[in-house]
Structures are given as structure tokens and as C-alpha cells.
Design a protein around this motif. Structure first.
Motif, PDB file in Angstrom:
ATOM      1  N   ARG A 191      32.798   9.542   2.625  1.00 56.32           N
ATOM      2  CA  ARG A 191      33.119   9.097   4.168  1.00 56.32           C
ATOM      3  C   ARG A 191      32.649  10.065   5.255  1.00 56.32           C
ATOM      4  N   ILE A 192      33.004  11.451   4.498  1.00 55.77           N
ATOM      5  CA  ILE A 192      32.731  12.576   5.617  1.00 55.77           C
ATOM      6  C   ILE A 192      31.174  12.691   5.811  1.00 55.77           C
ATOM      7  N   THR A 193      30.537  12.437   4.717  1.00 55.14           N
ATOM      8  CA  THR A 193      29.032  12.319   4.832  1.00 55.14           C
ATOM      9  C   THR A 193      28.609  11.305   5.598  1.00 55.14           C
ATOM     10  N   ALA A 194      29.080  10.087   5.440  1.00 54.00           N
ATOM     11  CA  ALA A 194      28.800   8.875   6.343  1.00 54.00           C
ATOM     12  C   ALA A 194      29.051   8.927   7.783  1.00 54.00           C
ATOM     13  N   ALA A 195      30.073   9.625   8.245  1.00 52.72           N
ATOM     14  CA  ALA A 195      30.600   9.906   9.760  1.00 52.72           C
ATOM     15  C   ALA A 195      29.845  11.045  10.294  1.00 52.72           C
ATOM     16  N   LYS A 196      29.548  11.727   9.486  1.00 51.10           N
ATOM     17  CA  LYS A 196      28.772  13.050   9.893  1.00 51.10           C
ATOM     18  C   LYS A 196      27.526  12.704  10.264  1.00 51.10           C
ATOM     19  N   ALA A 197      26.854  11.775   9.485  1.00 55.40           N
ATOM     20  CA  ALA A 197      25.447  11.044   9.905  1.00 55.40           C
ATOM     21  C   ALA A 197      25.555  10.339  11.080  1.00 55.40           C
ATOM     22  N   ALA A 198      26.546   9.612  11.017  1.00 51.09           N
ATOM     23  CA  ALA A 198      26.576   8.673  12.560  1.00 51.09           C
ATOM     24  C   ALA A 198      27.055   9.622  13.772  1.00 51.09           C
ATOM     25  N   MET A 199      27.706  10.569  13.509  1.00 56.65           N
ATOM     26  CA  MET A 199      28.044  11.185  14.751  1.00 56.65           C
ATOM     27  C   MET A 199      26.746  12.296  15.066  1.00 56.65           C
ATOM     28  N   ALA A 200      25.944  12.694  14.040  1.00 53.98           N
ATOM     29  CA  ALA A 200      24.773  13.348  14.446  1.00 53.98           C
ATOM     30  C   ALA A 200      23.755  12.529  15.358  1.00 53.98           C
ATOM     31  N   ALA A 201      23.600  11.441  15.094  1.00 54.42           N
ATOM     32  CA  ALA A 201      22.979  10.228  15.866  1.00 54.42           C
ATOM     33  C   ALA A 201      23.610  10.030  17.187  1.00 54.42           C
ATOM     34  N   VAL A 202      25.133  10.215  17.309  1.00 54.04           N
ATOM     35  CA  VAL A 202      25.525   9.881  18.795  1.00 54.04           C
ATOM     36  C   VAL A 202      25.393  11.269  19.459  1.00 54.04           C
ATOM     37  N   GLY A 203      26.079  12.186  18.926  1.00 54.18           N
ATOM     38  CA  GLY A 203      26.055  13.620  19.702  1.00 54.18           C
ATOM     39  C   GLY A 203      26.823  13.656  20.850  1.00 54.18           C
ATOM     40  N   GLY A 204      27.468  15.005  21.113  1.00 55.91           N
ATOM     41  CA  GLY A 204      27.801  14.922  22.694  1.00 55.91           C
ATOM     42  C   GLY A 204      29.197  14.269  22.719  1.00 55.91           C
ATOM     43  N   VAL A 205      29.758  13.637  21.774  1.00 63.89           N
ATOM     44  CA  VAL A 205      31.271  13.098  22.443  1.00 63.89           C
ATOM     45  C   VAL A 205      32.291  13.720  21.215  1.00 63.89           C
ATOM     46  N   GLN A 206      33.312  13.427  21.675  1.00 63.85           N
ATOM     47  CA  GLN A 206      34.536  13.932  21.039  1.00 63.85           C
ATOM     48  C   GLN A 206      34.829  13.114  19.688  1.00 63.85           C
ATOM     49  N   PHE A 207      35.047  13.799  18.491  1.00 64.40           N
ATOM     50  CA  PHE A 207      35.228  12.784  17.199  1.00 64.40           C
ATOM     51  C   PHE A 207      36.377  13.292  16.768  1.00 64.40           C
ATOM     52  N   MET A 208      37.328  12.236  16.515  1.00 59.47           N
ATOM     53  CA  MET A 208      38.356  12.556  15.778  1.00 59.47           C
ATOM     54  C   MET A 208      38.735  11.911  14.329  1.00 59.47           C
ATOM     55  N   PRO A 209      38.659  12.740  13.514  1.00 62.34           N
ATOM     56  CA  PRO A 209      39.043  12.005  12.121  1.00 62.34           C
ATOM     57  C   PRO A 209      40.533  11.523  11.974  1.00 62.34           C
ATOM     58  N   ILE A 210      40.589  10.606  11.045  1.00 63.53           N
ATOM     59  CA  ILE A 210      41.964  10.034  10.699  1.00 63.53           C
ATOM     60  C   ILE A 210      42.085  10.349   9.475  1.00 63.53           C
ATOM     61  N   ILE A 211      43.374  10.904   9.090  1.00 61.41           N
ATOM     62  CA  ILE A 211      43.495  10.959   7.478  1.00 61.41           C
ATOM     63  C   ILE A 211      44.980  10.480   7.368  1.00 61.41           C
ATOM     64  N   ALA A 212      45.095   9.518   6.105  1.00 60.15           N
ATOM     65  CA  ALA A 212      46.330   8.820   5.769  1.00 60.15           C
ATOM     66  C   ALA A 212      46.970   9.363   4.422  1.00 60.15           C
ATOM     67  N   ALA A 228      33.589  20.250   8.467  1.00 61.22           N
ATOM     68  CA  ALA A 228      32.537  19.299   8.731  1.00 61.22           C
ATOM     69  C   ALA A 228      32.364  18.802  10.188  1.00 61.22           C
ATOM     70  N   PHE A 229      33.229  18.968  10.880  1.00 62.84           N
ATOM     71  CA  PHE A 229      33.241  18.303  12.335  1.00 62.84           C
ATOM     72  C   PHE A 229      33.629  19.319  13.558  1.00 62.84           C
ATOM     73  N   ALA A 230      34.611  20.350  13.027  1.00 63.66           N
ATOM     74  CA  ALA A 230      35.060  20.988  13.996  1.00 63.66           C
ATOM     75  C   ALA A 230      35.483  20.094  15.285  1.00 63.66           C
ATOM     76  N   PRO A 231      36.774  19.412  14.933  1.00 58.96           N
ATOM     77  CA  PRO A 231      37.188  18.427  15.632  1.00 58.96           C
ATOM     78  C   PRO A 231      38.390  19.126  16.839  1.00 58.96           C
ATOM     79  N   ARG A 232      38.388  18.392  17.783  1.00 60.73           N
ATOM     80  CA  ARG A 232      39.560  19.008  18.830  1.00 60.73           C
ATOM     81  C   ARG A 232      41.124  18.236  18.351  1.00 60.73           C
ATOM     82  N   ALA A 233      40.919  17.442  17.512  1.00 63.86           N
ATOM     83  CA  ALA A 233      42.354  16.541  17.184  1.00 63.86           C
ATOM     84  C   ALA A 233      42.014  15.930  15.803  1.00 63.86           C
ATOM     85  N   ILE A 234      42.976  15.946  14.876  1.00 62.59           N
ATOM     86  CA  ILE A 234      42.986  15.029  13.490  1.00 62.59           C
ATOM     87  C   ILE A 234      44.155  14.180  13.537  1.00 62.59           C
TER      88      ILE A 234
END
Length: 351
Positions: A191-212, A228-234
Motif C-alpha cells: 500500500r505504501i508503494t501504491a500510494a507513493k506512486a500516486a502521490m508522485a504523479a500528483v505532487g505538491g499537496v499535503q498527503f496524510m497516511p491513515i493507520i488503523a 516514505a512520505f514525510a507527512p505533516r500528519a498521520i
């Protein structure tokens, strides 16, 4: 003496200039600063209004995901509104939680089977009372325009990861990419790999992982996500089954290691206290949700519990009540255009 006097004058002028600069920033700009610099704002709990913030004191005031709810949340002082995004039959991004229209509008059937023009004939209704409002289904563009420079907006993608670039394109067209937060559930390396690929295509926005914690039981996974993402929030979730008692710890994710990881990574711990229809109270919060805070009148056992376990963002159905309690109990720092609560200043002068 002259040197001291000039120093005082300089300090006063500098303070005034800084105050004017802060006052001149947009509200969204001030919020973004706190969102991007978690370690500087550990003494402040931000409030995210779930589905734009439709409730107050256990009663639904606005239709969910409505422009009216957004206006209410902004007036209450919330920093973030969360809204849900789907597509119409003719490909327009629209704001709607369910895949069907029956629960939240006067129409029936699947959202994707209605063109935007047809969705415009549907009126939003207030859950519980079924009161019909004058508001119709909003487009993503309209929702973004309503929040522009006023509040951050969290897009809950009810479509596929591949739809994210289109949503972000709308935000970019409005000059709002920095005010948008998108998120995805992560539970393994795939899931990390898939999300990272998607965000690489998007770029320039805040991405927040959700972990349950139904799938992830080790705070170390958050550290992997951070790298993987250096997010500002999880966003962290403590699941609760119906028969369970209130959590005493917050579960495996709300640990001292997680709090240490958040500080090292300079990111916010985001906790959810909102209710889910048909699920036990506090389903996303180990039993310590909005029901406990408002209906049982135990806000310290709900919002206070998560704040004390490191949460610096709380997503809630009760933004007004949460903001009021958090501010009165020292968990919020006023913005440039806000006045510090009288109770806080009075207490300080007495002590």
C-alpha cells in the motif's frame, strides 16, 4: 538611558510590525503554518470538522457535506473541514459521502447514475429530521471556492487512487493546492508503494497516511510511513468492538514510541472521535468518542484523553463543543485575529 529607550522603541515597533504581518495573513495561511510545523504547536489542538461539521450538542444542524455546514465550521473556529468526493455520471467531481443519494438527499439511486444537471435537482436533507434544505449537491470546485483562504480542506477520496490527480487539478486551477489535504489507508509495504506512486504523479499537496490498529500493531510502521512520505500528519485509529470497555491506553498506536516518532518527524497525531451510524459509540476512538464527550458530558474522557496521548488534531462531529472545551482547558492557542479566553487570563493574574 538613551540606548535603553531606543531599544524599547525598536522592540515595540518590531512587535507591532509582526502583529500586522500576522493579521495580514489569510486565516488558511495561519492554519497551514500550524499544520506544517507540528513541533512548534504541540500546545495547540487543531479541530477538523467531519463531513464539513454538521452537528452541535448531539443535534444535526446542517446537511452533511454542505456549504452551510462549512460556513458553520468556519464561524466556530475549526481549522479543517473534511468532505467526501465522488463523480457524477458525466464525470464531474461532486461532494457526497454515500454511493447512493437516498440518505442525504431528496433523490434516490446511485450518484454515478446522475448527471451533474440531474444532481442539481436533488436537495440536501438534514439527517435525523429529514428536513429539506435549499442547498443542492455541490461540486468539488464550489466547495473549494467556499473554503478558499479561510480553512484547510481534507478530501476523502471515495473513488480510486487514480482519481486524485483530477481532484488536485481543480485545486491547482483555483490556486489552492496548498490548502488541500488528501489521505489513503496504509497497512503494508504494498500500500505504501501504491500510494507513493500516486502521490508522485500528483505532487505538491499535503498527503496524510491513515493507520488503523486492526491491521497495524506496531508504531514502527508509522516510522516507515514517515520515511516514505514525510507527512505533516498521520491519522491514527483505535478500533473498538461493541462489547469492549473504554480504552485505557489508546491501543498500540497511541504509545510513547508513537509520540516520540511524531516529534522526530515533526508531524501531527490526528485522532478521530466522530461517530459512525450503526457502529458502537466511539468506534474509531476506543469508546472515547463524541458520544462520551457530549451525550455523557465527559469531554475530558474523550477529547482530553486523546490530547493527553499526543493528538494535536482531533476530527469530530462536534466542532463547536470540542473547540469550546479545548480552549477553556488550555489546549488551544488563539490565532492572530482571536482574543485569548478571559478565563485563561484571569486565572493567570490570580495565580
Amino acid at each position: 538611558m538613551r540606548t535603553i529607550w531606543l531599544s524599547v522603541l525598536f522592540s515595540t515597533a518590531l512587535a507591532a510590525a509582526c502583529g500586522q504581518a500576522l493579521a495580514g495573513e489569510t486565516r488558511a495561511g495561519q492554519i497551514l503554518d500550524r499544520f506544517e510545523h507540528a513541533n512548534q504547536w504541540r500546545d495547540h489542538i487543531m479541530v477538523a470538522a467531519h463531513r464539513a461539521g454538521s452537528m452541535q450538542a448531539g443535534k444535526t444542524l446542517y446537511a452533511e457535506n454542505s456549504l452551510a455546514a462549512v460556513e458553520g465550521s468556519i464561524a466556530m473556529g475549526a481549522e479543517i473541514v473534511e468532505v467526501d468526493i465522488r463523480r457524477s455520471k458525466d464525470g464531474e467531481f461532486v461532494v457526497m459521502h454515500d454511493s447512493w443519494l437516498d440518505r442525504t438527499t431528496t433523490c434516490k439511486g446511485e450518484v454515478v447514475k446522475y448527471t451533474l444537471a440531474e444532481l442539481r435537482t436533488c436537495r440536501l436533507v438534514i439527517e435525523g429530521t429529514r428536513a429539506v434544505t435549499n442547498e443542492t449537491v455541490s461540486t468539488l470546485r464550489e466547495m473549494l471556492m467556499a473554503t478558499r483562504d479561510r480553512i484547510l480542506i481534507n478530501l476523502d477520496n471515495k473513488l480510486e487512487v487514480g482519481d486524485l490527480p483530477g481532484m488536485i487539478a481543480v485545486a491547482r486551477d483555483l490556486g489552492m493546492a496548498d490548502q488541500v489535504i488528501v489521505k489513503e489507508n496504509l497497512w503494508n509495504q504494498g500500500r505504501i508503494t501504491a500510494a507513493k506512486a500516486a502521490m508522485a504523479a500528483v505532487g505538491g499537496v499535503q498527503f496524510m497516511p491513515i493507520i488503523a490498529d486492526d491491521a497495524v500493531h506496531d508504531a514502527g510502521f508509522a516510522e516507515t510511513v514517515d520515511h516514505a512520505f514525510a507527512p505533516r500528519a498521520i491519522e491514527l485509529i483505535n478500533w473498538r468492538a461493541g462489547a469492549e470497555t473504554l480504552t485505557e491506553t489508546g491501543g498500540p498506536l497511541f504509545s510513547t514510541r508513537m509520540r516520540a516518532a511524531a516529534v522526530r518527524g515533526n508531524w501531527h497525531i490526528w485522532a478521530d472521535t466522530y461517530a459512525i451510524a450503526g457502529k458502537p459509540g466511539g468506534f474509531l476512538a476506543g469508546g472515547r468518542g463524541d458520544e462520551l464527550a457530549v451525550q455523557a458530558s465527559l469531554p475530558r474522557e474523550a477529547w482530553g484523553f486523546w490530547a493527553d496521548r499526543g493528538a494535536t488534531i482531533i476530527q469530530t462531529d462536534e466542532p463547536k463543543a470540542a473547540i469550546g472545551w479545548l480552549a477553556a482547558n488550555g489546549y488551544r492557542v488563539p490565532y492572530a485575529d482571536e482574543v485569548r479566553p478571559v478565563e485563561a487570563s484571569s486565572t493567570a493574574s490570580i495565580n
